[in-house]
Motif scaffolding. Sequence first.
Motif, mmCIF file in Angstrom:
data_model
loop_
_atom_site.group_PDB
_atom_site.id
_atom_site.type_symbol
_atom_site.label_atom_id
_atom_site.label_comp_id
_atom_site.label_asym_id
_atom_site.label_seq_id
_atom_site.Cartn_x
_atom_site.Cartn_y
_atom_site.Cartn_z
ATOM 1 N N THR A 1 41.043 15.618 14.879
ATOM 2 C CA THR A 1 40.807 15.367 16.300
ATOM 3 C C THR A 1 39.323 15.503 16.600
ATOM 4 O OG1 THR A 1 41.292 17.680 16.803
ATOM 5 C CG2 THR A 1 43.102 16.113 17.046
ATOM 6 N N GLY A 2 38.914 14.809 17.643
ATOM 7 C CA GLY A 2 37.522 14.868 18.077
ATOM 8 C C GLY A 2 37.303 15.988 19.066
ATOM 9 N N ASP B 1 41.076 11.335 16.020
ATOM 10 C CA ASP B 1 39.945 10.545 15.546
ATOM 11 C C ASP B 1 40.427 9.798 14.308
ATOM 12 O OD1 ASP B 1 37.680 9.610 14.181
ATOM 13 O OD2 ASP B 1 36.441 11.295 14.863
ATOM 14 N N LYS C 1 39.134 7.411 12.476
ATOM 15 C CA LYS C 1 38.166 7.245 11.381
ATOM 16 C C LYS C 1 38.048 8.518 10.561
ATOM 17 C CE LYS C 1 35.443 3.595 13.444
ATOM 18 N NZ LYS C 1 34.147 3.163 13.947
#
Length: 161
Positions: free
Chosen positions: A130-131, A137, A139
Amino acid sequence: MARTVFYSFHYERDVHRVQLVRNVNALEGQPLLNSQHWEEVRRQGQKSIESWIDKEMAYKRAVIVLIGSQTATRDWVLYEIERAWALKKPLLGVRIHGLSSMGAVDAPGANPFQAVSGISGVPIFDPTETGWNGRIDSKATFNKMSRNLESWSSQGKVRLW
């Protein structure tokens, strides 16, 4: 390490995510059927599907269940888990809901190994990142999976009896 694997997954829902997993090129998996070929096999009935699964799984060193939001409810995934267990193939799960499919991530799914009687202790790896905002996230999730998929493939649970 398991270099050749059989990937078990919910075709209609997760094929794009599975293609990302295959693009990592860390492991050799069975060829993915395109939707037309899958329909061809499926139209021939249950025995034809079982035969295709059995043939594709026969010479693979491990079975990796790619777990999306609905994987645990799929009859063929459950058959593949049962078959891998019966053949004493190393068995493991990798969560793929955090990979992008057509620009969207998904909700995590239930543990499919709990849906099959007599199977326990199968490891499930979750590369989901997770961002800063608490959202997945995709990527970073893909990068974590890429770095770890090969080592995870050698950690599958095998039926000993």
